[in-house]
Every structure is written in structure tokens, then in C-alpha cells.
Motif scaffolding. Sequence first.
Motif, short mmCIF file in Angstrom:
data_model
loop_
_atom_site.label_atom_id
_atom_site.label_comp_id
_atom_site.label_asym_id
_atom_site.label_seq_id
_atom_site.Cartn_x
_atom_site.Cartn_y
_atom_site.Cartn_z
N GLN A 1 0.81 -1.22 0.00
CA GLN A 1 0.00 0.00 0.00
C GLN A 1 0.84 1.27 0.00
OE1 GLN A 1 -3.07 -0.07 3.06
NE2 GLN A 1 -3.47 -2.24 2.71
N VAL A 2 2.13 1.13 -0.33
CA VAL A 2 3.04 2.27 -0.42
C VAL A 2 3.58 2.32 -1.84
CG1 VAL A 2 5.08 3.39 0.52
CG2 VAL A 2 3.70 1.88 1.98
N ARG A 3 3.72 3.52 -2.37
CA ARG A 3 4.43 3.72 -3.63
C ARG A 3 5.56 4.70 -3.34
NH1 ARG A 3 0.43 4.64 -6.71
NH2 ARG A 3 0.29 2.53 -7.54
N ALA A 4 6.79 4.19 -3.35
CA ALA A 4 7.94 4.99 -2.92
C ALA A 4 9.02 4.95 -3.99
CB ALA A 4 8.50 4.45 -1.61
N LEU A 5 9.64 6.10 -4.21
CA LEU A 5 10.67 6.25 -5.24
C LEU A 5 12.06 6.20 -4.62
CD1 LEU A 5 10.64 6.89 -8.35
CD2 LEU A 5 11.14 9.25 -7.71
N PHE A 6 12.96 5.46 -5.28
CA PHE A 6 14.35 5.37 -4.85
C PHE A 6 15.26 5.66 -6.03
CE2 PHE A 6 11.97 2.99 -1.79
CZ PHE A 6 12.64 3.18 -0.58
N HIS A 7 16.42 6.25 -5.73
CA HIS A 7 17.37 6.63 -6.77
C HIS A 7 18.62 5.76 -6.69
CE1 HIS A 7 15.44 10.70 -7.61
NE2 HIS A 7 14.83 10.31 -6.51
N SER A 8 19.32 5.65 -7.82
CA SER A 8 20.50 4.80 -7.87
C SER A 8 21.69 5.39 -7.12
CB SER A 8 20.90 4.53 -9.32
OG SER A 8 21.20 5.74 -9.99
N ASN A 9 21.60 6.62 -6.65
CA ASN A 9 22.64 7.20 -5.78
C ASN A 9 22.18 7.27 -4.33
OD1 ASN A 9 20.82 9.32 -5.94
ND2 ASN A 9 22.40 10.89 -6.02
N GLY A 10 21.11 6.52 -3.99
CA GLY A 10 20.70 6.40 -2.60
C GLY A 10 19.63 7.35 -2.13
N MET A 11 19.28 8.35 -2.93
CA MET A 11 18.25 9.28 -2.50
C MET A 11 16.88 8.61 -2.51
SD MET A 11 17.29 13.09 -3.97
CE MET A 11 18.96 13.66 -3.74
N ILE A 12 16.03 8.99 -1.56
CA ILE A 12 14.69 8.45 -1.44
C ILE A 12 13.67 9.56 -1.69
CG2 ILE A 12 13.08 7.21 0.06
CD1 ILE A 12 15.49 6.32 1.71
N SER A 13 12.60 9.24 -2.41
CA SER A 13 11.54 10.18 -2.78
C SER A 13 12.13 11.26 -3.69
CB SER A 13 10.88 10.76 -1.52
OG SER A 13 9.71 11.48 -1.86
N ASN A 14 11.70 12.52 -3.55
CA ASN A 14 12.27 13.64 -4.30
C ASN A 14 12.34 13.34 -5.79
OD1 ASN A 14 13.34 16.15 -4.79
ND2 ASN A 14 15.41 15.63 -4.13
N GLN A 15 11.18 13.19 -6.40
CA GLN A 15 11.09 12.90 -7.82
C GLN A 15 11.71 14.05 -8.62
OE1 GLN A 15 7.58 11.41 -10.84
NE2 GLN A 15 7.05 12.80 -9.22
N THR A 16 12.71 13.74 -9.42
CA THR A 16 13.41 14.81 -10.16
C THR A 16 13.55 14.46 -11.62
OG1 THR A 16 15.50 13.75 -9.55
CG2 THR A 16 14.80 15.62 -8.22
N PRO A 17 13.29 15.42 -12.56
CA PRO A 17 12.42 16.54 -12.25
C PRO A 17 10.98 16.08 -12.06
CG PRO A 17 12.91 16.45 -14.59
CD PRO A 17 13.65 15.33 -13.97
N PRO A 18 10.13 16.83 -11.44
CA PRO A 18 10.22 18.27 -11.17
C PRO A 18 10.52 18.62 -9.72
CG PRO A 18 7.94 17.57 -11.12
CD PRO A 18 8.75 16.34 -11.34
N GLY A 19 11.14 17.74 -8.93
CA GLY A 19 11.44 18.07 -7.55
C GLY A 19 10.23 17.99 -6.65
N GLN A 20 9.48 16.90 -6.78
CA GLN A 20 8.28 16.72 -5.98
C GLN A 20 8.40 15.44 -5.14
OE1 GLN A 20 5.68 18.88 -5.74
NE2 GLN A 20 6.83 20.23 -7.10
#
Length: 595
Positions: free
Chosen positions: A28-47
Motif C-alpha cells: 500500500q506504499v508507492r515509494a521512489l528510490f534513486h541509484s545514488n541512494g536518495m529516497i523520494s524527491n522525484q526529479t524533475p520536477p522536484g516533488q
Amino acid sequence: MSDRYTVALIALLDVTLLSAQGALDVNQVRALFHSNGMISNQTPPGQPFFQVPAQPDSNGPSTLFAGSIWIGGMDANSTLHLAAERFGQEGNDFFPGPLGAGGTITQEQSDAYDRLWTVFRTDVLHHLEYFTCLNDPGCDVEQSFPNYAIPQVFLDWPAHGDQDAGQAAFLAPFVDFNGDGLYDPTAGDAPCVPGDQALFAIYNDRLATHTESGGAPIGVEVHMTPFAYSSADPAVAQTVFVRYRIHNRGGVALNDAYLGLFNDFDLGYSGDDHLQCDASRNLMMVLNSTNNDTGGGAPTYGAQPPAFGLMVLRGPRMDPDGADNADTITPQGFNGMGFDDGTVDNERLGLAYCGAFGNAALEPAMGDPGSPQEYYNYLRGIWRDDAVMTYGGNGYSTDPEAVPARFLFPGDSDPLGIGTGGIAMPPWTEAGSGNAPGDRRAIGSIGPFTFGPGAEQELLVAYIFARAGSGGPQASLEALRVRADSIRAFASTVHGLMDDTGSCADLLLGTGPASVVAEEIGLFPNPVHDQLTVRWPGRSNAAWCEVLDAHGSVVLRRNRSGAADVLDVGCLPAGPYLVRVHGEGRSRSARFVKQ
């Protein structure tokens, strides 16, 4: 590439992403992860992109704007080395890819790892079943597995590094189906990850200059595994776990090292939030300051808003000292694991500090860090201007009589005053102090420890969500604490997740063998107030049991005297406990809740 593989490189006009992104969305979660370890913070647009509960159109409210780990410490010459990530707006300290000889990596090598690998447990089990059938003369492969094809992610799995480039021989964990020590999915091997869905990424701090913190590089290589379980239990269904394995590949020995957990919590609308720390649970929390989360233009939670937090389930190892550290009322033993359990040098650290900061332009002494030393200050409970965090108000005081505080806004979670030098203090919250709500950045840190060349540290955390049906933000906060206990108890049933027992393949069984053998132990009543009856499994009178609290510390022991025995648990604090029974050459476990 599987249609469930959600990694995407995004370019928009003249903006190109530094790192790939992948979504964890099995529950029940939709969470974004980045290949440099950042979590959330969809870029772009920085949301923000950490939606709980997940919405079909991906437009629901989010709980977290950005998250990442920090690490810093001193070398033998007292030079600070530090890597930290916040938003990627000023630059980056972490980059995709594993490190090679001398802690080096090229841009080409980094680009090859600029992705997240997405693995589903059902695919792994199906793959193993196929190869088991293939090796069984009595199994009809064509009938049982028509047109089976190995998932592309299995073929791409980064199990081994490039040893010609000096990379580690073993990187991503795998099930070694044929036991030859080499990863080959065409011979039955498969990725090995916890959860019903998992992501995997490898990143480092050595590719380029640290343009986010300005810190001197360390040479760390981080293996990040976010994972989640599809479950009918709402607590588990709304939780995301993240496991980090952190390697020192750079040749720099760090002393007084701290591992930081940075989280810019945005609970729907970011401008009306308060922070709180549950020191005993290793839990950093955000709650709404009013009964209605609204404003800011982004999706919000509205009336009866939830609470959200990050809990440390398994911290890094304390430096070995050849002893079973028995003092559990120290900053290390208060919320750590493995203390006073009869085992030498298995102690793991909990949160040493819970801090917070805001916008630097509005709060110069208490705002965003602007130099490596300021990052390191926050890891050690010190403000940007070198003032120590203090108890009460907003945590900042120039009064020489103010009491130093390890944990900002602990509520009533530190009744012994562990975070205030043994001085018991009244409960302290933001609301109780009249602090104005706002956009808060939380930083929890664990340490100090020594991090030498070749060393590895492991960290397991859980992002937890709870929303009470009534009672306002405080009721949701109390519900979050209850869920935190449930998640810790759940994690303890996953064989090999909270300890070093078993093989990696045990993680594939979901809640693992522990949940199967647990049924052999009878515990009643459950929940319990005073007297807990233990119905012993098996027939051996040589059996004995121990009761462990949520931190893994043994609080009771009892030898078997009959088919059932009664434990007096009335003196134990309320919360979840694990009963572990030893006998007949194996151990079995079951959970109960003390009310």
C-alpha cells in the motif's frame, strides 16, 4: 526488460538526471528510490514521491520529500571525511556504481550501474522451482513450466564485480543453486533479496568531488535494498524497509564515525508539521500540528491526519571490546541490541542523537548545514554555530545552565534521562513548548564507531505509517508507536533479517521458518497482563526458553518443568516480546504482547 521493471532515466529540456529512479509498489506504499541512494524527491520536477496509502493515479499525498544516509568521521590526522546527501539541488556526494582498486571508479563504470534492479519473490521462487524440476527425472518440465523464460533482471543481476578493475568479487547477494560459488542464472542461480518486492542499487562517494557537502571523500560503497511485503496486516502493508550494507573501500580509517539518517518529512502539507523522537524505540516521527492537514497546493491528508516515521531496526556494530556489555542504561545500551545477552561483541548501536533543522535563511544557527563541519555537527547533536542541543523549547539555548540533550522532542520516551546525562526531565514535545509548526528536516545519527579499510557495517530501517480513526494527530502518533512495535516483532520472525543466522535463501520464505515453527509453541493468553502460559513443543525435558524484548535483550529465562509452564511477566513493561525455546537440537520462537 519486464513490464514491471519501473526504472527510468528522465531528461527534460536541458535538465538531465544524475541517477536512475525506481518505484517500490508491491503493497500500500508507492515509494521512489534513486541509484545514488536518495529516497523520494522525484526529479524533475522536484516533488515528493512517497505515497501512503498508494493511489491508482499516483496523485495522493506524500509523507517524505527526501531521505538519504550521511556518514562522517576523522582520519588519523584529525581531518574530517564526510559524505552526505539532502536534495541534490546544490550537487551530489553519492554516485552510482561499485569502487575498484584504491577506491576508484570511472564515469563509464558508474554509468553501467546507474539503475535499480527490481526483483519479485514470486519470480525467484518460480525460477528455483523450474530448475528443481529440470533436475528431477520424474518432473515433466514442459507440462509444469511451459515456455519458461528467465527474467531479464536475473540475467542482469550484478552478483560479481569486475575483478580486473579491482571491484569486489561478490556484490549483489544470490541463491547459489548448484553450490559452485559463481552466479549463473542459466544454471538455476537467482537474486536473493528479502520481501515480496525489492529494489537493489550500488553507489559510492568517490566518483567526483562532493558538491553537496563539500566534505573530503571516504571511499564508501553502499549496497541499498529497499523492500516491502504484500500483507493483509495493515501495519506491514503500509511499511517500507531499507537495508544498507556499507563498505569502506577507500583505504581511509575513520575514527569517531557516525552514520546519519536524513529525512525531510513532509506529511502532506509541509508547513504545518511537528517532529517527535521516541528514543527508546529508535523512532523519528512527524505529525500534523492541527486536526486538519491542508494548504500548500499539494495533495494533503485532510481531517484526522496520520503520523509517519523512520525506525532503526538493526544498527551498526559497536566497536569490539571483548566483553558482553551489561550496562543497559548507557547511551549505547539504552536503545541498542545485544547488550547483556551473554554474547561477547555482538552489540549493535541504536540512535545516539535525534536532531532537526530548518531553512537556513530563516534560522541561521538551526538551519541547513553549509559546510562539512556543520554536517558533522548535526551528526553529534551540535548546532551549526557549535552550540550543543539543549532540552526544552526548540532545542537551542545560550543559557549556561541549560541541560544538553541527545534527543530533541522525546516526549516521555526517555524517563531515565539517558539523553540528558542521567538527569530525568519532564516530557518535551513541540506542541507542549508552543513551537510554531513548519517544514522540518530530521537527522538521526548512530555512533561513534571505528570504520577501518575493508570494514563493513549494516543498517536496517523501516518507514512506518499510521492513521487513527479519531482523536487528532496525537492519536495517530500513539498508533504509530503501536505499529512500530508490531513491525519490530514482525521483522524478528523473518529468519536472518534481524540476525546473522541462516542462509540468504531463508529470506525468500517471507516470514521464514520462524513463523512455521512458532506454531509449535503455545502462548496464552495473548495479549497477556500478568501470567503467560508456555505450552512446550516436543518431548525433551532438557528444553529451556528465554524472553526477549523489542530491542533483542533477554529479560526472562526459564527451564522446562512440565508440558506447560507459567511465566510471571507482570513486571515487564508493555510492548511486544519474543519467546525463544531451545531444545531437541534447534530453536523455535513465538511472539506475545504484554499489556
